[in-house]
Motif scaffolding. Structure first.
Motif, short mmCIF file in Angstrom:
data_model
loop_
_atom_site.label_atom_id
_atom_site.label_comp_id
_atom_site.label_asym_id
_atom_site.label_seq_id
_atom_site.Cartn_x
_atom_site.Cartn_y
_atom_site.Cartn_z
N ILE A 184 -33.27 8.42 -44.24
CA ILE A 184 -33.53 7.32 -43.07
C ILE A 184 -34.83 8.22 -42.27
N PHE A 185 -34.60 9.52 -41.91
CA PHE A 185 -35.62 10.12 -41.25
C PHE A 185 -37.05 10.07 -41.88
N PHE A 186 -37.18 10.20 -43.08
CA PHE A 186 -38.59 10.11 -43.51
C PHE A 186 -39.06 8.85 -44.00
N GLY A 187 -37.94 7.94 -44.07
CA GLY A 187 -38.26 6.46 -44.35
C GLY A 187 -39.09 5.89 -42.74
N CYS A 188 -38.42 6.24 -41.65
CA CYS A 188 -38.97 6.03 -40.24
C CYS A 188 -40.08 6.90 -40.23
N TRP A 189 -40.40 7.85 -40.70
CA TRP A 189 -41.66 8.70 -40.33
C TRP A 189 -42.81 8.26 -41.06
N GLU A 190 -42.60 7.82 -42.31
CA GLU A 190 -43.49 6.97 -42.93
C GLU A 190 -44.26 5.80 -42.18
N LEU A 191 -43.29 4.92 -41.73
CA LEU A 191 -43.60 3.74 -40.84
C LEU A 191 -44.66 4.30 -39.61
N ASN A 192 -44.44 5.57 -38.98
CA ASN A 192 -45.32 5.96 -37.80
C ASN A 192 -46.83 6.61 -38.32
N ARG A 193 -47.05 6.34 -39.51
CA ARG A 193 -48.33 6.53 -39.88
C ARG A 193 -49.36 5.32 -39.39
N TYR A 194 -48.77 4.34 -38.83
CA TYR A 194 -49.43 3.19 -38.48
C TYR A 194 -48.89 2.71 -37.12
N PRO A 195 -49.81 2.13 -36.34
CA PRO A 195 -49.63 1.66 -34.71
C PRO A 195 -48.25 1.09 -34.58
N LEU A 196 -47.81 1.44 -33.55
CA LEU A 196 -46.40 0.63 -33.30
C LEU A 196 -46.46 -0.97 -33.07
N ASN A 197 -47.49 -1.25 -32.64
CA ASN A 197 -47.37 -2.53 -32.34
C ASN A 197 -47.61 -3.76 -33.46
N ILE A 198 -47.98 -2.99 -34.81
CA ILE A 198 -47.42 -3.95 -35.78
C ILE A 198 -46.35 -4.25 -36.31
N PRO A 200 -42.18 -5.28 -35.72
CA PRO A 200 -41.20 -6.33 -35.08
C PRO A 200 -40.55 -5.68 -33.94
N GLY A 201 -40.16 -6.26 -33.05
CA GLY A 201 -39.61 -5.80 -31.76
C GLY A 201 -38.56 -5.02 -32.16
N GLY A 202 -37.65 -5.28 -33.15
CA GLY A 202 -36.56 -4.28 -33.54
C GLY A 202 -36.90 -2.98 -33.94
N ILE A 203 -37.84 -3.12 -34.82
CA ILE A 203 -38.44 -1.85 -35.40
C ILE A 203 -38.96 -1.03 -34.36
N GLN A 204 -39.72 -1.44 -33.44
CA GLN A 204 -40.30 -0.82 -32.35
C GLN A 204 -39.23 -0.05 -31.43
N ILE A 205 -38.14 -1.01 -31.15
CA ILE A 205 -37.03 -0.27 -30.48
C ILE A 205 -36.43 0.89 -31.17
N THR A 206 -36.26 0.84 -32.37
CA THR A 206 -35.58 1.65 -33.09
C THR A 206 -36.44 3.03 -33.14
N LEU A 207 -37.78 2.81 -33.28
CA LEU A 207 -38.51 4.03 -33.36
C LEU A 207 -38.90 4.67 -32.10
N ILE A 208 -38.61 4.07 -31.02
CA ILE A 208 -38.54 4.82 -29.80
C ILE A 208 -37.42 5.32 -29.15
N THR A 209 -36.09 4.85 -29.52
CA THR A 209 -34.99 5.12 -29.21
C THR A 209 -34.16 5.85 -30.29
N ALA A 210 -33.44 5.28 -31.29
CA ALA A 210 -32.45 5.80 -32.10
C ALA A 210 -33.08 6.79 -33.12
N VAL A 211 -34.30 6.56 -33.73
CA VAL A 211 -35.08 7.56 -34.42
C VAL A 211 -36.25 7.65 -33.91
N PRO A 212 -36.53 8.51 -32.58
CA PRO A 212 -37.84 8.07 -31.78
C PRO A 212 -38.94 8.94 -32.45
N LEU A 213 -39.28 8.53 -33.55
CA LEU A 213 -40.38 9.08 -34.24
C LEU A 213 -41.75 8.63 -33.83
N ALA A 214 -41.67 7.45 -33.30
CA ALA A 214 -43.05 6.95 -32.48
C ALA A 214 -43.59 7.95 -31.33
#
Length: 267
Positions: A184-198, A200-214
């Motif tokens: 789960i960690f590395f799946g989210c980590w790979e997403l953060n190679r890209y800008p957060l604004n691209i 959906p809102g649910g993923i944005q919230i997850t990447l800032i809070t639950a798995v705050p890799l953003a």
């Protein structure tokens, strides 16, 4: 006791580094492979930019800065935590962790410093080289304040990385099995190679809070470059700086909680 610990830590690091450098040819060949691997990932981003010019409003040099910042923060944080905490599951399963509890030394400190991973050298070399090019190429007026913010944000992002990995590894002290959480960690980590604004809102919230890799990538870099940051807005900069210390405190509390729940190899 504290002075004794501080004297022992460099010895643990030196012993482990010497063991990793026993076969130097193989070591550097592996680092070269790492550089090629992550270089190919960045080349893929370059192909996207060649077709669309920008991605979420980010230009090629800005994405290079984002990618290198994320890679460097991860490398520094993971070198102090990933392999050691990944292997903690096996130590718990075999009962070997019990031997650390009877040492006149902090189990966490012994685990971390006796396994310092210099295998991330390839990551660091690529990240620093790419970051140097991006800093010179990005359309941004650097100042003493922006450089200070950049360095502080990098330290904070490194701390967030190490704290999250520590918490995942410490879960083995409660559940015995925890390495599946790294997927789960590395799946989210790979997403953060890209800008957060691209995303959906649910993923944005997850990447800032639950798995705050953003908070280790697009939030600090976006705040530095003046990019609009979803959800956080003008608070992106302060949140990026505060995230590291806050998550370290959370990780420390969780480690103490997990060790308190540990029942030993016999259950």
């Amino acid at each position: 006791m504290l002075i004794h610990h501080l004297r022992v830590l460099p010895l643990l690091v030196r012993m482990h580094v010497r063991s990793q450098m026993e076969y130097r040819g193989a070591f550097w060949l592996d680092r070269f492979a790492q550089i090629l691997s992550y270089g190919s990932v960045f080349a893929t981003i370059g192909i996207l930019l060649a077709r669309f010019d920008t991605l979420g409003g980010w230009s090629w040099p800005e994405l290079a800065l984002l990618f290198s910042f994320q890679l460097l923060a991860y490398s520094l944080g993971a070198a102090m935590s990933f392999v050691q905490l990944r292997d903690l599951e096996e130590l718990v399963r075999l009962g070997t962790f019990d031997t650390l509890l009877v040492k006149p030394f902090s189990p966490w400190a012994y685990l971390i410093f006796s396994g310092l991973n210099i295998g991330y050298t390839g990551h660091v070399i690529l990240a620093v080289a790419l970051m140097g090019w991006a800093i010179l190429s990005v359309d941004f007026a650097w100042s003493l304040w922006s450089v200070s913010f950049f360095m502080a944000a990098l330290i904070s992002a490194t701390l967030v990385t190490g704290a999250l990995i520590t918490m995942i590894g410490a879960t083995a002290l409660i559940w015995v099995r925890s390495n599946h959480l790294f997927s789960i960690f590395f799946g989210c980590w790979e997403l953060n190679r890209y800008p957060l604004n691209i995303f959906p809102g649910g993923i944005q919230i997850t990447l800032i809070t639950a798995v705050p890799l953003a908070l280790t990538s697009s939030v600090p870099v976006g705040a530095l470059l003046g990019k609009p940051i979803p959800i956080l807005g003008d608070w992106a900069g302060p949140v990026a700086l505060a995230a590291g210390p806050i998550w370290v405190l959370i990780a420390m509390s969780y480690w103490r909680y997990a060790t308190g729940k540990y029942q030993g190899a016999g259950g």
